[in-house]
Design a protein around this motif. Structure first.
Motif, mmCIF file in Angstrom:
data_model
loop_
_atom_site.group_PDB
_atom_site.id
_atom_site.type_symbol
_atom_site.label_atom_id
_atom_site.label_comp_id
_atom_site.label_asym_id
_atom_site.label_seq_id
_atom_site.Cartn_x
_atom_site.Cartn_y
_atom_site.Cartn_z
ATOM 1 N N THR A 152 -23.129 14.244 18.695
ATOM 2 C CA THR A 152 -22.579 13.514 17.569
ATOM 3 C C THR A 152 -23.622 12.590 16.991
ATOM 4 N N GLU A 153 -23.370 12.104 15.794
ATOM 5 C CA GLU A 153 -24.326 11.219 15.145
ATOM 6 C C GLU A 153 -23.966 9.753 15.380
ATOM 7 N N THR A 154 -24.985 8.948 15.381
ATOM 8 C CA THR A 154 -24.790 7.513 15.510
ATOM 9 C C THR A 154 -23.817 7.004 14.460
ATOM 10 N N GLY A 155 -22.891 6.168 14.907
ATOM 11 C CA GLY A 155 -21.937 5.565 13.992
ATOM 12 C C GLY A 155 -20.631 6.306 13.832
ATOM 13 N N THR A 156 -20.547 7.506 14.363
ATOM 14 C CA THR A 156 -19.313 8.273 14.231
ATOM 15 C C THR A 156 -18.379 7.984 15.397
ATOM 16 N N LEU A 204 -7.260 9.076 27.229
ATOM 17 C CA LEU A 204 -8.254 9.272 26.187
ATOM 18 C C LEU A 204 -9.279 8.144 26.190
ATOM 19 N N LEU A 205 -10.527 8.520 26.032
ATOM 20 C CA LEU A 205 -11.621 7.563 25.916
ATOM 21 C C LEU A 205 -12.199 7.681 24.524
ATOM 22 N N THR A 206 -12.263 6.562 23.794
ATOM 23 C CA THR A 206 -12.772 6.577 22.430
ATOM 24 C C THR A 206 -13.995 5.681 22.296
ATOM 25 N N LEU A 207 -15.012 6.242 21.705
ATOM 26 C CA LEU A 207 -16.183 5.481 21.295
ATOM 27 C C LEU A 207 -15.975 5.214 19.816
ATOM 28 N N GLU A 208 -15.731 3.974 19.466
ATOM 29 C CA GLU A 208 -15.333 3.659 18.095
ATOM 30 C C GLU A 208 -16.454 3.972 17.101
ATOM 31 N N SER A 209 -17.671 3.665 17.503
ATOM 32 C CA SER A 209 -18.840 3.910 16.662
ATOM 33 C C SER A 209 -20.000 4.221 17.608
ATOM 34 N N ALA A 210 -20.228 5.490 17.819
ATOM 35 C CA ALA A 210 -21.155 5.909 18.863
ATOM 36 C C ALA A 210 -22.582 5.397 18.628
ATOM 37 N N SER A 262 -26.732 5.434 20.480
ATOM 38 C CA SER A 262 -27.591 6.257 21.343
ATOM 39 C C SER A 262 -27.492 5.829 22.801
ATOM 40 N N SER A 263 -27.187 4.563 23.040
ATOM 41 C CA SER A 263 -27.065 4.073 24.422
ATOM 42 C C SER A 263 -25.816 4.634 25.126
ATOM 43 N N GLN A 264 -24.960 5.263 24.363
ATOM 44 C CA GLN A 264 -23.771 5.871 24.952
ATOM 45 C C GLN A 264 -23.985 7.351 25.267
ATOM 46 N N THR A 265 -25.176 7.837 25.043
ATOM 47 C CA THR A 265 -25.531 9.174 25.513
ATOM 48 C C THR A 265 -25.469 9.175 27.034
ATOM 49 N N SER A 266 -24.650 10.064 27.574
ATOM 50 C CA SER A 266 -24.401 10.021 29.018
ATOM 51 C C SER A 266 -23.547 11.216 29.418
ATOM 52 N N VAL A 267 -23.316 11.315 30.724
ATOM 53 C CA VAL A 267 -22.316 12.245 31.234
ATOM 54 C C VAL A 267 -21.100 11.424 31.620
ATOM 55 N N TYR A 268 -19.961 11.818 31.107
ATOM 56 C CA TYR A 268 -18.727 11.073 31.345
ATOM 57 C C TYR A 268 -17.821 11.865 32.281
ATOM 58 N N GLY A 283 -12.904 15.346 37.140
ATOM 59 C CA GLY A 283 -13.071 16.420 36.184
ATOM 60 C C GLY A 283 -14.505 16.919 36.211
ATOM 61 N N GLN A 284 -14.775 17.971 35.444
ATOM 62 C CA GLN A 284 -16.098 18.594 35.458
ATOM 63 C C GLN A 284 -17.133 17.859 34.629
ATOM 64 N N GLY A 285 -16.702 16.842 33.922
ATOM 65 C CA GLY A 285 -17.650 16.036 33.175
ATOM 66 C C GLY A 285 -17.794 16.476 31.731
ATOM 67 N N THR A 286 -18.168 15.516 30.896
ATOM 68 C CA THR A 286 -18.477 15.775 29.489
ATOM 69 C C THR A 286 -19.867 15.227 29.218
ATOM 70 N N ARG A 287 -20.730 16.107 28.756
ATOM 71 C CA ARG A 287 -22.083 15.663 28.401
ATOM 72 C C ARG A 287 -22.081 15.299 26.931
ATOM 73 N N LEU A 288 -22.274 14.012 26.648
ATOM 74 C CA LEU A 288 -22.261 13.509 25.274
ATOM 75 C C LEU A 288 -23.663 13.082 24.875
ATOM 76 N N THR A 289 -24.100 13.590 23.733
ATOM 77 C CA THR A 289 -25.402 13.213 23.190
ATOM 78 C C THR A 289 -25.178 12.589 21.826
ATOM 79 N N VAL A 290 -25.685 11.370 21.662
ATOM 80 C CA VAL A 290 -25.577 10.678 20.385
ATOM 81 C C VAL A 290 -26.963 10.651 19.747
ATOM 82 N N VAL A 291 -27.083 11.266 18.582
ATOM 83 C CA VAL A 291 -28.402 11.377 17.931
ATOM 84 C C VAL A 291 -28.491 10.499 16.673
#
Lengths: 110, 113
Positions: free
Chosen positions: B13-17, B75-81, B83-89, B105-113
């Motif tokens: 996802t993009e920064t700020g989304t 549900l986990l929400t990142l209001e405005s993603a 780059s520091s929130q790039t992680s495995v959740y 759970g098996q995890g979610t790999r989130l990348t904030v660009v």
């Protein structure tokens, strides 16, 4: 606050023993131990409850010193399959927070 | 295996989304947790829930919000993603407080660009 684990990493040869320690600054209700393989989710190993009850893995043992808020995981006669990152998780008596340490990377070589 | 699934498994996802991660369980467990995993930091607790509409903050809750309107979904929400929130959740569930194992759970790999 995350519990503190030591050592951060350990390398063993197959058949050797290892001890991983976990300590907390707060009074504990229970201590959990998990192992995580690379790219996978953590998997349950053991729970130690205040009062001495233990539940978990047959080949892995652990201790829980309630007064010192410390726990140790004992891996004896290590096998290659024991490799992975070990996490201790702690749960205090006053809330529902299950908090994990930074992990201990265990590598078992042939 | 315990019935716990995370979605999506991967996201860029993009920064700020805004971004929402879902944890769904079929075990009827009361307690649900969200963690993030980063190298050198282990598993850090973001938020947790001890019942429907009952949630509380963990160690690293800034920038995150959660909701639990029914037992099975957290549900986990990142209001405005950022780059520091790039992680495995990871999401985890447990039944009786502290007395039973947590299932992840098996995890979610989130990348904030």
């Amino acid at each position: 606050q995350q519990p503190v684990q030591s050592p951060q990493a350990v390398i063993l040869r197959e058949g050797e023993d290892a001890v991983i320690n976990c300590s907390s600054s707060k009074a504990l209700y229970s201590v959990h131990w998990y192992r995580q393989k690379h790219g996978e989710a953590p998997v349950f190993l053991m729970i130690l409850l205040k009062g001495g009850e233990q539940k978990g893995h047959e080949k892995i043992s652990a201790s829980f010193n309630e007064k010192k808020q410390q726990s140790s995981l004992y891996l004896t006669a290590s096998q290659l399959s024991y490799s992975g990152t070990y996490f201790c998780g702690t749960l205090g008596g006053s809330n529902y927070k299950l908090t994990f340490g930074k992990g201990t990377l265990l590598t078992v070589n042939p | 295996d315990a019935g716990i699934t995370q979605s999506p498994r991967h996201k860029v996802t993009e920064t700020g989304t805004p971004v929402t991660l879902r944890c769904h369980q079929t075990e009827n467990h009361r307690y649900m947790y969200w963690y993030r995993q980063d190298p050198g930091h282990g598993l850090r607790l973001i938020h947790y829930s001890y019942g429907v509409k009952d949630t509380d903050k963990g160690e690293v809750s800034d920038g995150y919000s959660v909701s639990r309107s029914k037992t099975e979904d957290f549900l986990l929400t990142l209001e405005s993603a950022t780059s520091s929130q790039t992680s495995v959740y990871f999401c985890a569930i447990t039944g009786d407080r502290g007395n039973t194992e947590a299932f992840f759970g098996q995890g979610t790999r989130l990348t904030v660009v």
